[in-house]
Motif scaffolding. Structure first.
Motif, PDB file in Angstrom:
ATOM      1  N   ILE A  93       0.870  -1.166  -0.016  1.00 11.99           N
ATOM      2  CA  ILE A  93      -0.025   0.099  -0.027  1.00 11.99           C
ATOM      3  C   ILE A  93       0.972   1.074  -0.019  1.00 11.99           C
ATOM      4  O   ILE A  93       1.765   1.364   0.836  1.00 11.99           O
ATOM      5  CB  ILE A  93      -0.788   0.123   1.210  1.00 11.99           C
ATOM      6  N   VAL A  94       0.566   2.007  -0.939  1.00 12.53           N
ATOM      7  CA  VAL A  94       1.496   3.300  -1.065  1.00 12.53           C
ATOM      8  C   VAL A  94       0.584   4.585  -0.755  1.00 12.53           C
ATOM      9  O   VAL A  94      -0.440   4.443  -1.248  1.00 12.53           O
ATOM     10  CB  VAL A  94       2.167   3.357  -2.311  1.00 12.53           C
ATOM     11  N   ASP A  95       0.924   5.449  -0.214  1.00 13.74           N
ATOM     12  CA  ASP A  95       0.204   6.745   0.046  1.00 13.74           C
ATOM     13  C   ASP A  95       0.461   7.741  -1.071  1.00 13.74           C
ATOM     14  O   ASP A  95       1.049   8.717  -1.081  1.00 13.74           O
ATOM     15  CB  ASP A  95       0.753   7.324   1.271  1.00 13.74           C
ATOM     16  N   TYR A  96      -0.260   7.174  -2.321  1.00 13.10           N
ATOM     17  CA  TYR A  96      -0.123   8.193  -3.694  1.00 13.10           C
ATOM     18  C   TYR A  96      -1.284   7.455  -4.125  1.00 13.10           C
ATOM     19  O   TYR A  96      -1.761   6.313  -4.279  1.00 13.10           O
ATOM     20  CB  TYR A  96       1.050   7.703  -4.284  1.00 13.10           C
ATOM     21  N   PRO A  97      -2.061   8.543  -4.998  1.00 15.80           N
ATOM     22  CA  PRO A  97      -3.204   8.050  -5.848  1.00 15.80           C
ATOM     23  C   PRO A  97      -3.050   7.412  -7.048  1.00 15.80           C
ATOM     24  O   PRO A  97      -1.702   7.577  -7.612  1.00 15.80           O
ATOM     25  CB  PRO A  97      -3.972   9.586  -6.092  1.00 15.80           C
ATOM     26  N   VAL A  98      -4.083   6.521  -7.447  1.00 18.47           N
ATOM     27  CA  VAL A  98      -3.590   5.674  -8.493  1.00 18.47           C
ATOM     28  C   VAL A  98      -3.100   6.332  -9.938  1.00 18.47           C
ATOM     29  O   VAL A  98      -2.008   5.763 -10.558  1.00 18.47           O
ATOM     30  CB  VAL A  98      -5.059   5.114  -8.753  1.00 18.47           C
ATOM     31  N   LYS A 204      -7.301   7.619  -1.588  1.00 13.99           N
ATOM     32  CA  LYS A 204      -5.927   8.678  -1.763  1.00 13.99           C
ATOM     33  C   LYS A 204      -4.717   7.738  -1.925  1.00 13.99           C
ATOM     34  O   LYS A 204      -3.699   8.365  -2.409  1.00 13.99           O
ATOM     35  CB  LYS A 204      -5.959   9.706  -0.963  1.00 13.99           C
ATOM     36  N   LYS A 205      -5.016   6.452  -1.478  1.00 15.10           N
ATOM     37  CA  LYS A 205      -3.718   5.632  -1.504  1.00 15.10           C
ATOM     38  C   LYS A 205      -4.230   4.630  -2.320  1.00 15.10           C
ATOM     39  O   LYS A 205      -5.201   4.326  -3.152  1.00 15.10           O
ATOM     40  CB  LYS A 205      -3.521   5.008  -0.005  1.00 15.10           C
ATOM     41  N   THR A 206      -3.001   3.714  -2.916  1.00 15.60           N
ATOM     42  CA  THR A 206      -2.920   2.924  -3.822  1.00 15.60           C
ATOM     43  C   THR A 206      -2.545   1.495  -3.394  1.00 15.60           C
ATOM     44  O   THR A 206      -1.512   1.271  -2.840  1.00 15.60           O
ATOM     45  CB  THR A 206      -2.148   3.257  -4.876  1.00 15.60           C
ATOM     46  N   HIS A 207      -3.368   0.564  -4.100  1.00 13.90           N
ATOM     47  CA  HIS A 207      -2.842  -1.036  -3.535  1.00 13.90           C
ATOM     48  C   HIS A 207      -2.202  -1.433  -4.974  1.00 13.90           C
ATOM     49  O   HIS A 207      -2.759  -1.201  -6.081  1.00 13.90           O
ATOM     50  CB  HIS A 207      -4.039  -1.893  -3.477  1.00 13.90           C
ATOM     51  N   VAL A 208      -0.893  -1.933  -4.916  1.00 14.24           N
ATOM     52  CA  VAL A 208      -0.103  -2.371  -5.874  1.00 14.24           C
ATOM     53  C   VAL A 208       0.268  -3.863  -5.820  1.00 14.24           C
ATOM     54  O   VAL A 208       0.716  -4.208  -4.371  1.00 14.24           O
ATOM     55  CB  VAL A 208       1.261  -1.570  -5.743  1.00 14.24           C
ATOM     56  N   ILE A 209      -0.317  -4.580  -6.599  1.00 15.24           N
ATOM     57  CA  ILE A 209       0.250  -5.996  -6.451  1.00 15.24           C
ATOM     58  C   ILE A 209       1.193  -6.321  -7.711  1.00 15.24           C
ATOM     59  O   ILE A 209       0.826  -5.881  -8.983  1.00 15.24           O
ATOM     60  CB  ILE A 209      -0.936  -6.967  -6.659  1.00 15.24           C
TER      61      ILE A 209
END
Length: 251
Positions: A93-98, A204-209
């Motif tokens: 999880i990163v604190d940055y929009p998609v 406002k956060k992004t889930h990266v897989i």
């Protein structure tokens, strides 16, 4: 010394696994763009669609085994459906929009260079998010003494879905403009992908897989490759966070 070199080689294999798709494409004289025939292009587009479907199947599978987790990173693995080894998955999880993460990780001509040893070269762009890429991995450090450079030819499909998911699926492919390089060993990729989507608890956060599997064509004990590849997942997560922090400062 032998064990140290073996560990370095396993680390290089892991780096190939986690970095081969994340670097910005470059242009060099020995990598010439070459258009395939219309019949080949039809086959490539059909294959790209199949690869995307298989990658999304891996994404939705529920039999992943947890290797280790930290505050915002999780590394998992499972038996590969494509070969005798494992397929690996990194969730963070990163604190940055998609839309900003899209620029940093996915957009073809913007994505960040994670590893100076890895280079991607565009061979053919087929439109609709489909690209043929020739990836090279120059082995460095102690591993270079016992492991030759690797190259890969892959097809990549970037798709932006109506539900907000952005996917980048890729797989091994043969292309007339992507011949094995002298002095390199041709590695083999299997269906893999990167997926980004708004984090369900905070848009406002992004889930990266990130899902990856490959055969770098080198003899290293399977347990050592497994361990270093899992550990490399956490290193890659740190590199993604660093790249995002750098992008934030450039806004």
């Amino acid at each position: 010394m032998f064990l140290r070199r073996l560990a370095q080689t396993a680390g290089a294999v892991a780096a190939v696994a986690f970095c081969a798709d994340t670097n910005r494409p470059t242009s060099q004289s020995k990598f010439q763009r070459q258009n395939s025939s219309p019949a080949q292009q039809v086959k490539f587009r059909s294959f790209a669609s199949e690869v995307s479907g298989r990658a999304q199947k891996l994404l939705s599978d529920d039999d992943w085994k947890l290797y280790q987790t930290s505050k915002d990173v999780k590394v998992s693995h499972k038996k590969s459906p494509d070969h005798s080894g494992e397929v690996y998955r990194v969730d963070l999880i990163v604190d940055y929009p998609v839309d900003r993460v899209d620029d940093v990780l996915v957009a073809l001509n913007k994505r960040v260079d994670w590893d100076p040893d890895v280079k991607n070269h565009i061979i053919e762009e087929l439109g609709e998010g489909i690209t043929i890429l020739h990836a090279t991995y120059e082995v460095s450090g102690l591993a270079a003494k016992i492991m030759s450079p690797r190259d890969f030819c892959r097809i990549e499909l970037i798709d932006r879905h109506d539900n907000g998911l952005i996917s980048m699926a890729y797989d091994n492919i043969e292309h007339p403009g992507c011949q094995p390089l002298n002095g390199f060993v041709r590695g083999q990729m299997f269906t893999s992908g990167m997926f980004i989507e708004p984090y369900k608890d905070d848009p406002k956060k992004t889930h990266v897989i990130f899902i990856y599997q490959s055969d770098a064509k080198v003899y290293v004990p399977a347990y050592l490759v497994h361990w270093t590849t899992c550990r490399r997942g956490f290193e890659m997560a740190d590199e993604i966070k660093e790249a995002i922090e750098k992008d934030k400062k450039q806004e």
